[in-house]
Design an enzyme around this catalytic site. Structure first.
Site, PDB file in Angstrom:
ATOM      1  CB  CYS A 179      -0.897  -0.021   1.232  1.00 51.42           C
ATOM      2  SG  CYS A 179      -1.783   1.512   1.464  1.00 51.42           S
ATOM      3  CB  ILE A 244      12.175   5.896  13.715  1.00 57.87           C
ATOM      4  CG1 ILE A 244      11.902   4.686  14.607  1.00 57.87           C
ATOM      5  CG2 ILE A 244      13.118   5.572  12.558  1.00 57.87           C
ATOM      6  CD1 ILE A 244      13.079   4.115  15.315  1.00 57.87           C
ATOM      7  CG  ASN A 480       4.034  -3.180  10.872  1.00 58.06           C
ATOM      8  OD1 ASN A 480       3.956  -2.337  11.769  1.00 58.06           O
ATOM      9  ND2 ASN A 480       5.014  -3.174   9.989  1.00 58.06           N
ATOM     10  CE1 TYR A 481      -0.760  -6.515   7.656  1.00 60.61           C
ATOM     11  CE2 TYR A 481      -1.221  -8.849   7.770  1.00 60.61           C
ATOM     12  CZ  TYR A 481      -0.858  -7.735   7.041  1.00 60.61           C
ATOM     13  OH  TYR A 481      -0.627  -7.849   5.691  1.00 60.61           O
TER      14      TYR A 481
HETATM   15  C1  LIG Z   1      -4.150   0.006   3.816  1.00 59.86           C
HETATM   16  C2  LIG Z   1      -3.044  -0.669   4.580  1.00 59.86           C
HETATM   17  C3  LIG Z   1      -2.191  -1.522   3.910  1.00 59.86           C
HETATM   18  C4  LIG Z   1      -1.127  -2.150   4.584  1.00 59.86           C
HETATM   19  N1  LIG Z   1      -0.290  -2.985   3.894  1.00 59.86           N
HETATM   20  C5  LIG Z   1       0.749  -3.564   4.541  1.00 59.86           C
HETATM   21  C6  LIG Z   1       1.676  -4.406   3.853  1.00 59.86           C
HETATM   22  O1  LIG Z   1       1.560  -4.624   2.652  1.00 59.86           O
HETATM   23  N2  LIG Z   1       2.682  -4.952   4.564  1.00 59.86           N
HETATM   24  C7  LIG Z   1       2.858  -4.719   5.904  1.00 59.86           C
HETATM   25  O2  LIG Z   1       3.826  -5.212   6.478  1.00 59.86           O
HETATM   26  N3  LIG Z   1       1.983  -3.943   6.576  1.00 59.86           N
HETATM   27  C8  LIG Z   1       0.956  -3.353   5.937  1.00 59.86           C
HETATM   28  N4  LIG Z   1       0.100  -2.550   6.623  1.00 59.86           N
HETATM   29  C9  LIG Z   1       0.330  -2.328   8.066  1.00 59.86           C
HETATM   30  C10 LIG Z   1       1.362  -1.232   8.249  1.00 59.86           C
HETATM   31  O3  LIG Z   1       2.656  -1.720   7.934  1.00 59.86           O
HETATM   32  C11 LIG Z   1       1.386  -0.783   9.726  1.00 59.86           C
HETATM   33  O4  LIG Z   1       0.127  -0.282  10.071  1.00 59.86           O
HETATM   34  C12 LIG Z   1       2.455   0.260   9.961  1.00 59.86           C
HETATM   35  O5  LIG Z   1       2.765   0.321  11.311  1.00 59.86           O
HETATM   36  C13 LIG Z   1       2.003   1.604   9.463  1.00 59.86           C
HETATM   37  O6  LIG Z   1       2.999   2.568   9.601  1.00 59.86           O
HETATM   38  P1  LIG Z   1       2.559   4.094   9.581  1.00 59.86           P
HETATM   39  O7  LIG Z   1       3.757   4.918   9.827  1.00 59.86           O
HETATM   40  O8  LIG Z   1       1.747   4.359   8.362  1.00 59.86           O
HETATM   41  O9  LIG Z   1       1.544   4.119  10.790  1.00 59.86           O
HETATM   42  P2  LIG Z   1       1.383   4.961  12.114  1.00 59.86           P
HETATM   43  O10 LIG Z   1      -0.052   4.772  12.483  1.00 59.86           O
HETATM   44  O11 LIG Z   1       1.864   6.345  11.945  1.00 59.86           O
HETATM   45  O12 LIG Z   1       2.328   4.214  13.132  1.00 59.86           O
HETATM   46  C14 LIG Z   1       2.182   2.851  13.468  1.00 59.86           C
HETATM   47  C15 LIG Z   1       2.937   2.576  14.772  1.00 59.86           C
HETATM   48  O13 LIG Z   1       4.302   2.959  14.637  1.00 59.86           O
HETATM   49  C16 LIG Z   1       4.633   4.018  15.549  1.00 59.86           C
HETATM   50  N5  LIG Z   1       5.451   4.985  14.817  1.00 59.86           N
HETATM   51  C17 LIG Z   1       5.116   5.647  13.674  1.00 59.86           C
HETATM   52  N6  LIG Z   1       6.118   6.443  13.302  1.00 59.86           N
HETATM   53  C18 LIG Z   1       7.096   6.309  14.210  1.00 59.86           C
HETATM   54  C19 LIG Z   1       8.382   6.895  14.359  1.00 59.86           C
HETATM   55  N7  LIG Z   1       8.827   7.800  13.489  1.00 59.86           N
HETATM   56  N8  LIG Z   1       9.126   6.557  15.434  1.00 59.86           N
HETATM   57  C20 LIG Z   1       8.666   5.651  16.335  1.00 59.86           C
HETATM   58  N9  LIG Z   1       7.457   5.061  16.243  1.00 59.86           N
HETATM   59  C21 LIG Z   1       6.677   5.384  15.184  1.00 59.86           C
HETATM   60  C22 LIG Z   1       3.292   4.613  15.952  1.00 59.86           C
HETATM   61  O14 LIG Z   1       3.376   5.280  17.182  1.00 59.86           O
HETATM   62  C23 LIG Z   1       2.414   3.387  15.965  1.00 59.86           C
HETATM   63  O15 LIG Z   1       2.644   2.659  17.141  1.00 59.86           O
HETATM   64  C24 LIG Z   1      -0.957  -1.910   5.969  1.00 59.86           C
HETATM   65  C25 LIG Z   1      -1.832  -1.060   6.644  1.00 59.86           C
HETATM   66  C26 LIG Z   1      -2.875  -0.451   5.959  1.00 59.86           C
HETATM   67  C27 LIG Z   1      -3.819   0.462   6.710  1.00 59.86           C
END
Ligand SMILES: Cc1cc2nc3c(=O)[nH]c(=O)nc-3n(C[C@H](O)[C@H](O)[C@H](O)COP(=O)(O)OP(=O)(O)OC[C@H]3O[C@@H](n4cnc5c(N)ncnc54)[C@H](O)[C@@H]3O)c2cc1C
Length: 538
Positions: A179, A244, A480-481
């Site tokens: 995504c 991070i 991550n899920y």
């Molecule tokens: C539509 C969709 C598709 C997805 N597809 C995949 C996929 O193909 N493969 C896969 O592995 N996962 C997938 N995911 C899951 C995704 O990897 C996780 O939700 C991931 O944690 C999202 O990262 P984010 O920075 O967008 O989220 P956020 O909601 O910003 O963060 C997620 C977590 O990480 C922490 N975090 C964020 N940024 C930092 C930082 N800079 N330092 C320290 N902590 C931080 C947050 O506090 C929270 O605990 C998908 C999710 C969605 C909604």
């Protein structure tokens, strides 16, 4: 008037004014918190110019927009969802340092958000008073094609990363999620996988270095933080350890042409035989072939008024269609793959194809730079399968899914490179011995609590039903899920015992090492959330 009575009337008057102005007492409180926070940030930031531009109080007209821009699950965008006191959107690394120290000074809980894709919204929702540190402005990407590496800041999206790599080279890529709007900060700190995982492993198997801000406001790279902490932030969830700032990644080779396909079968087209055989083939076939299986109850096209189960194989092959057909015809004839089902394209086009453009033309590559995303209500859960599920059990699983009606399953094959990397190499432990991961998936668009209740019950019921088919002791889950059903922490005196409940499911034997790292780097548990790594009790 007695003094107590006059005090009471004064309080009532104040409350009346607040209510008639549609201002809640917490809003009023948040204003003074905002002033104090801003003063602190100004004091701690050099140069301190324009610091007020990066801090949004609830009274700021852009507050709601900034908050909602990175909410990717509508379940956590309701009027009753608790809002942060302040959102801070750093533009420099020093802003992050100051935000950490000032939140600590004020004793306010800090939530960290990069792409906002957390399935349970824990990067922007909290039960207590909190700030959001929103990293979207820190999103530079610096690709060094000579060295085949890149530095990518936490606020970048995967789509931006893929696009910047493609601008420099047509034969390099990076193994991460499918995504494009997922954020690097959460994705890489929580492991990260995509359709090249059988060839190159997880995203974190390809991370070389990192920069983070710790609880003392220091910026640490890999050398300065040491190998234990570096190990923890490549899969243990960054938010338990610090903020991070960026990761340095190793790029991987991709062929000039890759092949994608999608094949669908329903029960009357022998979907069960296909799924049964898939369990043996998909985790053991050529490492360059990733065949994801989507299972969904649908209306039957052949039997009026009946429901059936549709199995769709969606695949990426790192090679051409002739090579692919030679493999699938031999190993999985049940799929009936034909040349006309296959499309050859560049790797970067395959990224867009996988993002749901598989039935039409590929849009311009610049689409990968878009931060817009449609947002639904959703819930996810996950499991690992270590022994193939028998045909009889698959049949009963289909029956259950058809009966429930809406919830779908996604099987993601492992094996290949995933089985070669030791379970302790990163905090992500689900390696050799795991055939595939199940993702339970339900999305809906109706804003109705009754519907939400029903759909949440459906996904939980299916999860209960599959218990005999999946890993146990612990019932393993992918960080991550995110799934708060498997246990949460109150971050109080029992946080270690509470953390063990979900921590062992996410990290198996690696949980203990994560706790040790946490205890060393953040013993007072400043960096915490509903499922963070607890420090050892004092
Ligand atoms: C539509 C969709 C598709 C997805 N597809 C995949 C996929 O193909 N493969 C896969 O592995 N996962 C997938 N995911 C899951 C995704 O990897 C996780 O939700 C991931 O944690 C999202 O990262 P984010 O920075 O967008 O989220 P956020 O909601 O910003 O963060 C997620 C977590 O990480 C922490 N975090 C964020 N940024 C930092 C930082 N800079 N330092 C320290 N902590 C931080 C947050 O506090 C929270 O605990 C998908 C999710 C969605 C909604």
């Amino acid at each position: 008037m007695k003094p107590l009575a006059s005090l009471f009337s004064l309080f009532a008057l104040l409350l009346f004014i607040l209510v008639s102005l549609h201002v809640s007492p917490s809003w009023a409180a948040s204003d003074s918190v905002y002033d104090t926070f801003l003063k602190c940030l100004t004091r701690r930031t050099q140069p301190s110019d324009h610091v007020s531009d990066i801090v949004y109080s609830r009274a700021n007209s852009s507050f709601a927009n900034v908050l909602v821009s990175y909410i990717r699950n509508r379940r956590f965008n309701s009027s009753s969802t608790r809002k942060p006191l302040v959102i801070v959107t750093p533009k420099r690394e020093s802003h992050v340092q100051a935000a950490v120290l000032c939140s600590k000074d004020l004793g306010v809980h800090l939530k960290i958000r990069s792409g906002g894709h957390d399935y349970e919204g824990i990067s922007y929702v909290s039960d207590d008073a909190f700030f959001i540190l929103d990293m979207f402005n820190l999103r530079s990407i610096d690709v060094d094609i000579q060295k085949e590496t890149a530095w990518v800041q936490a606020g970048a999206t995967l789509g931006e990363l893929y696009y910047r790599i493609w601008q420099k080279s047509k034969i390099h890529g990076f193994p991460a999620g499918v995504c494009p709007t997922v954020g690097v900060g959460g994705h890489l700190s929580g492991a990260g996988y995509g359709n090249m995982l059988r060839k190159y492993g997880l995203s974190v198997d390809n991370v070389l270095d990192a920069r983070m801000v710790d609880v003392q406001g220091r910026i640490l790279d890999r050398k300065a933080m040491g190998e234990d902490l570096f190990w923890a932030i490549i899969g243990g969830g960054g938010a338990s350890f610090g903020v991070i700032l960026a990761y340095q990644i190793k790029l991987v080779p991709v062929p000039e042409k890759v092949t994608v396909f999608r094949v669908e079968k329903t029960l009357d087209q022998n979907a069960t035989d296909l799924v049964y055989k898939w369990q043996f083939v998909a985790p053991s076939t050529d490492h360059g072939l990733f065949m994801r299986l989507l299972l969904q109850p649908v209306t039957s096209q052949t039997q009026k008024g009946q429901k059936t189960l549709r199995a769709s194989v969606v695949a990426l092959f790192l090679g051409n269609s002739d090579q692919l057909l030679a493999i699938t015809n031999k190993e999985l004839p049940e799929m009936g793959l034909k040349k006309e089902n296959c499309t050859e394209m560049s790797w970067i086009e395959s990224v867009l194809w996988w993002d749901g453009f598989d039935e039409g033309t590929i849009p311009p590559l610049e689409t990968l730079l878009s931060r817009e995303d449609s947002t639904n209500f959703l819930k996810r859960k996950s499991d690992y399968v270590q022994t193939p599920i028998s045909k009889a059990n698959l049949d009963s699983l289909w029956k259950k899914m058809i009966e429930l009606g809406k919830v779908g399953l996604v099987f993601n094959p492992y094996g290949g490179r995933m089985s070669e990397i030791p379970a302790s190499a990163t905090p992500f432990p689900h390696r050799a011995g795991n055939l595939f991961k199940i993702q339970y998936s339900i999305n809906w668009s109706e804003d109705d609590p009754e519907i939400e209740k029903n759909y949440l019950a459906q996904i939980r019921s299916l999860y209960d039903y599959t218990t005999p088919f999946v890993s146990s002791n612990p019932r393993s889950t992918y960080l991550n899920y995110r799934d708060l059903d498997i246990g949460t922490s109150t971050n109080g005196k029992d946080s270690f015992e509470e953390g063990q409940v979900y921590g062992v499911k996410y990290f198996n034997d690696n949980f203990e090492r994560l706790v040790k790292v946490k205890t060393a780097i953040d013993p007072n548990n400043f960096f915490r959330n509903e499922q963070s790594i607890p420090p050892l009790p004092k």
